[in-house]
Design a protein around this motif. Structure first.
Motif, short mmCIF file in Angstrom:
data_model
loop_
_atom_site.label_atom_id
_atom_site.label_comp_id
_atom_site.label_asym_id
_atom_site.label_seq_id
_atom_site.Cartn_x
_atom_site.Cartn_y
_atom_site.Cartn_z
N ILE B 111 0.84 -1.20 0.00
CA ILE B 111 0.00 0.00 0.00
C ILE B 111 0.88 1.25 0.00
CG2 ILE B 111 -1.52 1.38 1.48
CD1 ILE B 111 -3.09 -1.05 2.12
N THR B 112 1.91 1.23 0.84
CA THR B 112 2.77 2.39 0.96
C THR B 112 3.60 2.60 -0.31
OG1 THR B 112 2.90 1.95 3.32
CG2 THR B 112 4.48 3.49 2.44
N ALA B 113 4.10 1.50 -0.88
CA ALA B 113 4.93 1.61 -2.07
C ALA B 113 4.12 2.15 -3.26
CB ALA B 113 5.52 0.24 -2.43
N MET B 114 2.90 1.63 -3.42
CA MET B 114 2.08 2.09 -4.54
C MET B 114 1.78 3.58 -4.43
SD MET B 114 -0.63 -0.87 -5.61
CE MET B 114 -1.77 -0.38 -4.39
N ALA B 115 1.44 4.02 -3.21
CA ALA B 115 1.12 5.43 -3.02
C ALA B 115 2.36 6.29 -3.29
CB ALA B 115 0.60 5.67 -1.61
N ALA B 116 3.51 5.83 -2.82
CA ALA B 116 4.74 6.62 -3.00
C ALA B 116 5.08 6.71 -4.49
CB ALA B 116 5.89 5.99 -2.23
N TYR B 117 4.90 5.60 -5.20
CA TYR B 117 5.17 5.60 -6.64
C TYR B 117 4.23 6.57 -7.35
CZ TYR B 117 5.34 3.90 -11.43
OH TYR B 117 5.46 3.82 -12.78
N ALA B 118 2.95 6.52 -6.99
CA ALA B 118 1.98 7.38 -7.64
C ALA B 118 2.32 8.85 -7.38
CB ALA B 118 0.56 7.07 -7.14
N VAL B 119 2.64 9.17 -6.13
CA VAL B 119 2.95 10.57 -5.81
C VAL B 119 4.23 11.00 -6.51
CG1 VAL B 119 3.65 12.12 -3.95
CG2 VAL B 119 1.71 10.60 -3.63
N SER B 120 5.19 10.09 -6.60
CA SER B 120 6.47 10.47 -7.18
C SER B 120 6.40 10.59 -8.70
CB SER B 120 7.53 9.45 -6.78
OG SER B 120 8.72 9.69 -7.48
N LEU B 226 4.88 -0.79 -12.90
CA LEU B 226 5.22 -0.79 -11.49
C LEU B 226 5.80 -2.15 -11.08
CD1 LEU B 226 5.09 0.52 -8.66
CD2 LEU B 226 2.78 -0.34 -8.45
N ARG B 227 5.10 -3.22 -11.51
CA ARG B 227 5.48 -4.55 -11.04
C ARG B 227 6.79 -5.03 -11.66
NH1 ARG B 227 1.07 -7.91 -12.59
NH2 ARG B 227 2.76 -9.19 -13.37
N LYS B 228 6.91 -4.82 -12.99
CA LYS B 228 8.02 -5.45 -13.69
C LYS B 228 9.27 -4.58 -13.71
CE LYS B 228 6.17 -9.36 -15.07
NZ LYS B 228 5.17 -9.42 -16.16
N ILE B 229 9.10 -3.24 -13.62
CA ILE B 229 10.26 -2.38 -13.77
C ILE B 229 10.62 -1.68 -12.47
CG2 ILE B 229 11.19 -0.39 -15.00
CD1 ILE B 229 9.41 -1.26 -17.34
N MET B 230 9.61 -1.06 -11.85
CA MET B 230 9.90 -0.25 -10.68
C MET B 230 10.23 -1.10 -9.45
SD MET B 230 9.90 2.84 -11.38
CE MET B 230 10.11 3.13 -13.10
N LEU B 231 9.38 -2.06 -9.16
CA LEU B 231 9.59 -2.82 -7.92
C LEU B 231 10.91 -3.61 -7.91
CD1 LEU B 231 6.00 -3.91 -6.86
CD2 LEU B 231 7.39 -1.96 -6.14
N PRO B 232 11.29 -4.24 -9.03
CA PRO B 232 12.60 -4.91 -9.00
C PRO B 232 13.74 -3.94 -8.70
CG PRO B 232 11.34 -5.66 -10.88
CD PRO B 232 10.56 -4.53 -10.27
#
Lengths: 291, 340
Positions: B111-120, B226-232
């Motif tokens: 939840i925190t990672a998704m929100a941070a990615y969206a805001v960033s 998000l899943r394939k590029i950012m999170l790794p």
């Protein structure tokens, strides 16, 4: 280009979809309870009865309660002790740690950050402080000094809560991270001017750390003014009320006396006290980097 | 960067400075390790050695009796809840701690990672700015002000009122959920972490937008990007935030204490250790009467050795988490440097 433009709406939709769970959580558990406190604090509020608006009566009852003064004194005393004695320690230990070779830093940090669960740590210290079975009195007796009552001594109890932070000095992760960003040229320049070790710390390192220190100071103030677990587990607020902090008293009012209105009114007072301290702190301790 | 310059390190004066710093730091390390050693040592002492003076760091007759006692003592129901720590076997409490920590990590980090990615990276500048303050503003607010409202809210979510209101014009109550006495009462308030949000956002801010643009041009959906590029790429930050989420959930005392007070079957270790410690230190022989079960427990050797054994049990998962995340933590420290 056309694809990029039509993509904007899609991107915004994704943005809100990704943020939605966090927004809900932060609303319900972050902001809403804080705002709702300002409602509960002005009601007569018990679990068993329908709440009733009583205006400032809870605040008056907080003001009239002799324990209010005691718990605020205790909390401020604890804050001053813990920040005064232990706040600067990790800063200097971190600065000194940076002088070691990379390998030594690694080893020291690994050993330093071996974690003990927090309630377990408190239990260990309570055992060390035990007047009959504890190691500290054992040491005192061993070197021929009179035994102390430690946590059972009202004059000493608060100091005992803070002491572990002083004895177990260690570096702070945040400071280590910040120190790695201090450019080496600054030290070289100071070196050329003939500055010694301490002068370099004073004129180069500390000013560079200022923003981080200011931020950590705020967190320390907020944290220490709200201390609960440590005295609750270590002393239970005793002896007498010698270590009862504001948050412990809020807890007692709410969950032992079930007076939710008064408990929250006291929380509101604490809120304004802390916010005042933070505003003052920010006024006197600038966060910007002066270079 | 070191203050003592690399070139002058061999001069006698620099050596003296560095040497005394090293001694000072090693003393700090040893002092830090000492309570850990003392805890482990006491947990292996037989009860009579707890009373021995002078004290020994190495138990003379090491025994695992305390651990056995902890694992095997289960008191029958019906006695005083205040001292009745062992109503449930130890593994129940251990399991509770693990479930609470696992749920917190599994919910909070995504939840925190998704929100941070969206805001960033995804939000329009204005909403990004607003959301940023919405998300981290609570860091600057003393959260304990909300103890009571949070409890009320969790008692009959989402209604913070004393009782659930009726649906207008009917006798039916609005639907509500009670989280008191459930894991969710502890986990939900930790479902988002403002601090970890800062760490994630600080990291995502350093990633170039081109990466995302490239993925978009390739037709990847935002979720895939998000899943394939950012999170790794974010793996080190994920490790750090996971570790923080795990340790804060594992160490949490006030949350479970308030929310699970009435449901001993769900107590985590942090609450049990408090209870055992309370029972050990508040009972004095002079008080005389005591619950027979508790009396039996005490005479069978539950003392500080058992408390320290419990402390060891509570600390082991923290230690394992530290060992697992060690490398990433060390790396993470460098990237988690704070950015505006």
């Amino acid at each position: 280009m056309a694809a990029a433009v039509s993509g904007i709406g899609y991107k915004r939709a994704a943005a809100w979809a990704f943020s939605a769970p966090a927004i809900l959580c932060q609303f319900f558990f972050g902001w809403f309870p804080v705002l709702f406190a300002f409602y509960v604090g002005f009601q007569r509020y018990y679990f068993v009865k329908q709440p009733e608006f009583v205006g400032l009566r809870n605040l008056q009852s907080v003001a009239a309660d002799p324990l209010t003064v005691t718990v605020f004194q205790n909390t401020i005393y604890y804050s001053i002790l813990s920040i005064g004695l232990t706040f600067i320690v990790p800063i200097f230990v971190s600065i000194l740690l940076m002088e070691m070779s990379r390998k030594t830093i690694r080893w020291m940090m690994l050993l330093w950050f071996i974690p003990v669960a927090s309630t377990a740590g408190i239990a260990i210290w309570k055992y060390l402080y035990n007047p009959q079975l504890g190691l500290l009195n054992g040491i005192l007796k061993g070197i021929g000094l009179p035994a102390l009552k430690w946590l059972d001594d009202p004059a000493l109890a608060m100091l005992c809560l803070v002491l572990p932070g002083l004895i177990l000095f260690g570096p702070g992760l945040i400071y280590i991270a910040a120190l790695q960003n201090v450019p080496e040229e600054l030290y070289e320049a100071a070196e050329l001017e003939g500055a010694g070790f301490l002068r370099k710390v004073r004129t180069v390192t500390l000013p560079r750390l200022r923003p981080v220190i200011a931020m950590m100071l705020i967190f320390s103030i907020i944290g220490s003014m709200q201390v609960f677990e440590l005295p609750f587990i270590m002393t239970g607020g005793g002896p007498g009320y010698a270590t009862t902090t504001v948050v412990m008293y809020i807890y007692n009012l709410a969950f032992l006396s079930y007076d939710l209105g008064k408990a929250t009114a006291l929380a509101i007072v604490l809120f304004f006290v802390i916010m005042t301290i933070i505003v003052l702190q920010r006024k006197f301790f600038r966060e910007d980097l002066d270079t | 960067m070191p203050i003592v310059p690399q070139v002058g390190r061999r001069s006698p004066r620099a050596r003296l400075t560095l040497g005394s710093i090293a001694v000072f730091l090693w003393i700090g390390v040893l002092l830090h390790l000492f309570p850990v050693a003392w805890m482990i040592s006491a947990s292996f002492k037989p009860t009579r050695e707890i009373f021995d003076q002078p004290f020994n760091l190495i138990p003379k007759e090491p025994t695992t009796a305390s651990y056995g006692l902890l694992a095997n003592t289960v008191t029958p129901p019906g006695t005083d809840l205040n001292i009745d720590v062992f109503r449930y076997p130890l593994y129940t409490y251990l399991l509770n701690s693990l479930v609470l920590a696992a749920l917190t990590v599994l919910i909070q980090v995504p939840i925190t990672a998704m929100a941070a990615y969206a805001v960033s990276k995804l939000h329009a500048p204005r909403s990004a700015k607003l959301l940023f303050f919405f998300f981290i503003g609570t860091l600057m607010i003393p959260g304990q002000i909300a103890i009571v409202p949070r409890f009320l809210l969790l008692s009959h979510f989402p209604w913070p009122t004393r009782a659930v209101p009726d649906i207008p014009f009917t006798d039916l109550m609005f639907p509500s959920l009670s989280f008191v006495g459930t894991y969710w009462g502890v986990v939900l308030p930790a479902a988002f972490s403002a601090f970890n949000f800062l760490l994630f956002k600080g990291f995502f801010d350093t990633l170039p937008v081109d990466l995302i643009e490239a993925a978009r041009i390739d037709g990847a959906s935002e979720l895939t990007t998000l899943r394939k590029i950012m999170l790794p790429l974010a793996r080190p930050v994920i490790a750090v935030t996971t570790y923080f989420a795990f340790t804060s959930a594992w160490n949490d005392f006030l949350g479970p204490w308030i929310m699970l007070m009435t449901n001993q079957a769900k107590w985590p270790l942090s609450v049990v250790i408090y209870k055992l410690q309370f029972f050990l230190t508040s009972w004095q022989p002079s008080q005389g009467s005591m619950d027979p079960a508790a009396q039996a427990l005490l005479s069978s050797g539950v003392g500080y050795n058992a408390l320290m054994a419990l402390a060891v049990v509570e600390s082991i998962p923290m230690f394992l988490a530290f060992v697992i995340f060690r490398e990433q933590l060390m790396k993470g420290i460098q990237i988690a440097g704070l950015k505006g």
